[in-house]
Design an enzyme around this catalytic site. Structure first.
Site, PDB file in Angstrom:
ATOM      1  N   GLU A 273       9.381   8.614 -16.150  1.00 47.05           N
ATOM      2  CA  GLU A 273       7.797   9.008 -16.369  1.00 47.05           C
ATOM      3  C   GLU A 273       7.501   8.470 -17.603  1.00 47.05           C
ATOM      4  O   GLU A 273       6.398   8.054 -17.767  1.00 47.05           O
ATOM      5  CB  GLU A 273       7.743  10.598 -16.304  1.00 47.05           C
ATOM      6  CG  GLU A 273       8.124  11.101 -15.007  1.00 47.05           C
ATOM      7  CD  GLU A 273       8.302  12.612 -15.021  1.00 47.05           C
ATOM      8  OE1 GLU A 273       9.199  13.271 -15.054  1.00 47.05           O
ATOM      9  OE2 GLU A 273       7.506  13.186 -14.694  1.00 47.05           O
TER      10      GLU A 273
ATOM     11  N   SER B  11      14.859  21.715 -16.191  1.00 48.33           N
ATOM     12  CA  SER B  11      13.729  22.316 -16.254  1.00 48.33           C
ATOM     13  C   SER B  11      14.005  23.659 -16.943  1.00 48.33           C
ATOM     14  O   SER B  11      15.033  24.317 -16.922  1.00 48.33           O
ATOM     15  CB  SER B  11      13.084  22.887 -14.980  1.00 48.33           C
ATOM     16  OG  SER B  11      12.293  23.803 -15.073  1.00 48.33           O
TER      17      SER B  11
ATOM     18  N   LYS C  74      16.295  21.958 -10.821  1.00 47.27           N
ATOM     19  CA  LYS C  74      15.324  20.648 -11.102  1.00 47.27           C
ATOM     20  C   LYS C  74      16.535  19.644 -12.004  1.00 47.27           C
ATOM     21  O   LYS C  74      17.323  19.897 -12.752  1.00 47.27           O
ATOM     22  CB  LYS C  74      14.208  21.022 -12.138  1.00 47.27           C
ATOM     23  CG  LYS C  74      13.164  21.658 -11.315  1.00 47.27           C
ATOM     24  CD  LYS C  74      12.620  20.923 -10.086  1.00 47.27           C
ATOM     25  CE  LYS C  74      11.897  19.519 -10.529  1.00 47.27           C
ATOM     26  NZ  LYS C  74      10.378  19.931 -11.034  1.00 47.27           N
TER      27      LYS C  74
ATOM     28  N   HIS D 162       0.823  -1.055   0.019  1.00 44.03           N
ATOM     29  CA  HIS D 162      -0.089   0.129  -0.161  1.00 44.03           C
ATOM     30  C   HIS D 162       0.773   1.424  -0.130  1.00 44.03           C
ATOM     31  O   HIS D 162       0.395   2.518   0.404  1.00 44.03           O
ATOM     32  CB  HIS D 162      -0.843   0.219   1.267  1.00 44.03           C
ATOM     33  CG  HIS D 162      -1.628  -1.177   1.282  1.00 44.03           C
ATOM     34  ND1 HIS D 162      -2.866  -1.695   0.923  1.00 44.03           N
ATOM     35  CD2 HIS D 162      -1.344  -2.279   2.207  1.00 44.03           C
ATOM     36  CE1 HIS D 162      -3.367  -2.685   1.140  1.00 44.03           C
ATOM     37  NE2 HIS D 162      -2.468  -3.310   1.935  1.00 44.03           N
TER      38      HIS D 162
END
Ligand code: ARG
Length: 460
Positions: free
Chosen positions: A290, A277, A283, A156
């Site tokens: 992803e 970024s 970043k 979980h």
């Protein structure tokens, strides 16, 4: 003499029909398979006496020229080339003259296209299997490097029990080993030649399907010509194995996204595999992870799309079947990209071992060991569970130190202090397939042997 509008209408209709009907832009990439198929077919035609040897030779020579032209980019596709099969035949006829007109004897594009597609799928299943093995090997290497590094094991997405990082990495490798197995199963069922089925019913000419099957390297030959030209099960299976493999890759991707986040801080990706970024200078984004998470979405779409095209189709060839290629090609293309990227990621990944250990050794992670300690002393598990659960609750509610609460509790002897030392939970896991150091060594050996065996299957 037609009406004024007839010319205009027929012209327009032709354009529209062509745009809808032509598949050249998609099936161009079958040219090598198409040429191999034609070479095998023509050699068979010579062998059974349907065309002269000299004619056969000029066709095969022309096919080689066409292959060379397409490969080098010199081939000029014409607007009338409907698909790769018509383009190749048109050019062969230009080069070989009259002989070229005999190339398609005893054959239909219906058996030709599915022969090409099976050959293409076989080659691509093989390449896919190689990449799957590569990723497994990188995971195994990282599992070896990881030694006894602990991470929190999650259910979980909540801390459950500490596990070895190696155990976790190998879990992904095991899933991939099943993908390999599925690829091989799909390979076997793809490995059947449909050439010689003709348009649907075979031929009145004495062609020899077994001969072309053998020379193209197929292991088996169709038994029913109607089925041979209608069957796209192999394409569906290939897309499915890609879809499930993609799902596995997406789960790896998702974990990398989580693990590279500041909240987890378990992993740092090599700069070569991250992006910055455009606005925020600090970043370092895990775009690859992803995309590994996202890309399988399109493969699942391909699977649904292809099944939907096939559903309800009557025998035998229907133009609907032309829609088999895009989902098939795209599924392989997508996974090839994702696999290659993940292989690179796992070659250069950096694990933040300290952070992992620190999170793994949170006292509540030892709760099950404490309950099992009571079980070993004869207490029923449910009772033990309730006692430890009560102590956890107390610790949270009253903000008291869990290990002190345990030590102060009459059910536990002084030896439980050891339970709060790092590695105890791992050491306590003695069962097969579990996260104990010895058990993980055993499964590591098992998967290494399996991967070795699978590698040898491919090189055959
Ligand atoms: N381009 C077609 C396909 O990919 C080739 C077969 C066409 N056959 C036919 N009878 N029109 O399916």
């Amino acid at each position: 003499m037609g009406t004024l509008w007839e010319g205009r209408l027929s012209g327009e209709t032709t354009e529209t029909l062509k745009a809808l009907n032509d598949s050249l832009e998609i099936d161009k990439r079958l040219y090598k398979e198409d040429i191999s198929g034609s070479v095998a077919h023509v050699e068979m035609l010579v062998a059974v006496g349907l065309i002269e040897e000299s004619e056969g030779k000029s066709i095969v020579d022309a096919l080689r020229v066409v292959e060379e032209e397409i490969t080098s980019g010199a081939f000029i596709f014409q607007t009338e080339d409907e698909d790769i099969h018509t383009a190749v035949e048109r050019r062969v006829t230009e080069i070989a003259g009259e002989a070229g007109a005999r190339m398609h004897t005893g054959r239909s594009r219906n058996d030709q296209v599915v022969t090409d597609l099976r050959l293409w799928t076989l080659r691509n299943l093989n390449d896919l299997a190689t990449l799957v093995l590569d990723l497994q090997k990188r995971l195994i290497e990282q599992a070896e490097k990881a030694g006894t590094t602990r991470i929190p094991g999650y259910t979980h997405l909540q801390h459950a029990q500490p596990v070895l990082l190696s155990h976790h990495l190998l879990a992904h490798a095991w899933a991939l080993s099943r993908d390999f197995d599925r690829i091989m199963g799909a390979y076997k069922r793809t490995d059947v030649s449909p050439l010689g089925a003709g348009a649907l019913a075979g031929s009145s000419l004495p062609i020899d399907p077994e001969m072309t099957s053998k020379s193209l390297g197929f292991s088996d030959t169709f038994k029913n010509s109607l089925d041979a030209v209608s069957d796209r099960d192999f394409a569906v299976e290939a897309v499915f194995v890609n879809a499930l493999l993609g799902v596995h890759l997406s789960r790896i991707g998702e974990e990398l996204v989580l693990w590279t986040s500041e909240e987890f801080g378990f992993v740092e990706l090599d700069d070569a595999y991250t992006t910055g970024s455009s606005m925020l200078p600090q970043k370092k984004n895990p775009d690859i992870a992803e995309l590994a998470r996202a890309k399988p979405g399109r493969i699942i779409g391909n699977l649904t799309g292809l099944l939907t095209v096939l559903k309800g189709l009557p025998l035998t060839y229907n133009k609907d079947l032309q829609e088999d290629k895009e989902p098939l090609f795209d599924s392989f293309d997508t996974n090839r990209l994702v696999l290659t990227a993940l292989i690179g990621v796992f070659e250069s990944i950096h694990f933040n071992v300290e952070k992992m250990g620190e999170m793994a050794d949170q006292p509540f992670s030892m709760a099950i060991d404490l309950a099992e300690y009571l079980v070993k002393k004869g207490m029923p598990f449910r009772e033990a569970h309730a006692i430890v659960g009560g102590l956890v609750k107390h610790s949270i509610d009253e903000q008291e130190d869990f290990s002190q609460l345990v030590s102060a509790n009459d059910n536990f002897g002084p030896e439980v202090e050891d339970f709060f030392k790092p590695e105890t939970a791992i050491r306590n896991r003695i069962t097969q397939g579990g996260t104990g150091i010895d058990s993980v060594e055993v499964q590591k050996d098992q998967i290494k042997k399996l991967v070795e065996m699978q590698t040898s299957m491919l090189s055959k």
